[in-house]
Scaffold this active site. Structure first.
Site, PDB file in Angstrom:
ATOM      1  N   VAL A  23     -52.072  82.267 -58.044  1.00 44.63           N
ATOM      2  CA  VAL A  23     -51.740  80.859 -57.835  1.00 44.63           C
ATOM      3  C   VAL A  23     -50.661  80.762 -56.766  1.00 44.63           C
ATOM      4  O   VAL A  23     -49.619  81.412 -56.848  1.00 44.63           O
ATOM      5  CB  VAL A  23     -51.238  80.204 -59.132  1.00 44.63           C
ATOM      6  CG1 VAL A  23     -50.927  78.725 -58.881  1.00 44.63           C
ATOM      7  CG2 VAL A  23     -52.273  80.344 -60.242  1.00 44.63           C
ATOM      8  N   LYS A  24     -50.918  79.942 -55.777  1.00 42.06           N
ATOM      9  CA  LYS A  24     -49.995  79.807 -54.657  1.00 42.06           C
ATOM     10  C   LYS A  24     -49.180  78.531 -54.835  1.00 42.06           C
ATOM     11  O   LYS A  24     -49.745  77.436 -54.985  1.00 42.06           O
ATOM     12  CB  LYS A  24     -50.791  79.765 -53.349  1.00 42.06           C
ATOM     13  CG  LYS A  24     -50.017  80.117 -52.092  1.00 42.06           C
ATOM     14  CD  LYS A  24     -51.012  80.217 -50.929  1.00 42.06           C
ATOM     15  CE  LYS A  24     -50.355  80.664 -49.650  1.00 42.06           C
ATOM     16  NZ  LYS A  24     -51.350  80.671 -48.537  1.00 42.06           N
ATOM     17  N   VAL A  25     -47.854  78.673 -54.842  1.00 43.45           N
ATOM     18  CA  VAL A  25     -46.965  77.518 -55.010  1.00 43.45           C
ATOM     19  C   VAL A  25     -45.945  77.504 -53.881  1.00 43.45           C
ATOM     20  O   VAL A  25     -45.583  78.557 -53.352  1.00 43.45           O
ATOM     21  CB  VAL A  25     -46.241  77.550 -56.382  1.00 43.45           C
ATOM     22  CG1 VAL A  25     -47.239  77.532 -57.526  1.00 43.45           C
ATOM     23  CG2 VAL A  25     -45.315  78.760 -56.489  1.00 43.45           C
TER      24      VAL A  25
END
EC number: 2.2.1.2
Length: 216
Positions: free
Chosen positions: A82-84
């Site tokens: 997951v890219k945040v």
């Protein structure tokens, strides 16, 4: 050094993955928009092509919604990261998702202090943007070196993922400094094999071979 491909174009990913040189893929909302496809559909296809991490980015800006989106993204495949964004809310989401055992890629990093926060929040990857720093007259490689030193000083396991790569020199320099991963457009990955002396040497060999009149 691991090589990730920075694209959502599945045809390019398949071509490069067939070489055995691709260790993962990074995407972002801009790349998804460029592909013109549904984010869930294209991300699932990418995850089926490569075994390594596939970064899929949330589009929310508040931590609670980032966590909701992240939990939806990780259901796509086991290799989703997951890219945040590297914001306070992004760090909160990183902590929550990493505590749940999910890979998290914290992106849009421009300072070593930001990278330190991401490591403390449990990030799997930190993505410093080399090219964008170079664009404003700073040296992106200095950032890679600073992060490497800090992480080594304290034994952080967060991997340095050199991003916003524009040239083969970026990859070479990041590798020399000790970045764990480089993510690059397909065009730059292909340029890694290019050199005019290689082309000239091959042309000479082929010309000499033709003179022999032999064939396999």
């Amino acid at each position: 050094m691991k090589f990730f491909v920075d694209t959502a174009e599945t045809a390019d990913i398949r071509e490069l993955a067939a070489t055995g040189l691709v260790d993962g893929v990074t995407t972002n909302p801009s790349l998804i928009a460029k592909s013109g496809r549904d984010i869930i559909e294209v991300t699932k296809e990418i995850c089926d092509i490569v075994e390594g991490p596939v970064s899929a980015e949330v589009t929310a800006t508040e931590a609670d919604e980032m966590i909701v989106q992240g939990k939806k993204l990780v259901k796509i495949a086991d290799n989703i990261a997951v890219k945040v964004p590297l914001t306070w809310d992004g760090l909160r989401a990183c902590k929550a998702l990493s505590d749940d055992g999910h890979m998290v890629n914290v992106t849009l990093c421009f300072t070593a202090s930001q990278a330190l926060l991401a490591a403390k929040a449990g990030a799997t990857f930190i993505s410093p943007f080399i090219g964008r720093l170079d664009d404003i007259g700073l040296d992106g490689m200095e950032l890679i070196a600073d992060i490497r030193q800090i992480y080594d000083n304290y034994g952080y396991e967060t991997e340095i993922l050199a991003a916003s790569i524009r040239t083969v020199n970026h990859i070479r320099d990041a590798a020399k400094i000790g970045a764990d991963v480089a993510t690059m457009p397909p065009s730059v990955m292909k340029l890694l094999s290019k050199h005019p002396l290689t082309d000239a040497g091959l042309a000479a060999f082929m010309a000499d071979w033709a003179k022999t009149g032999q064939a396999f």
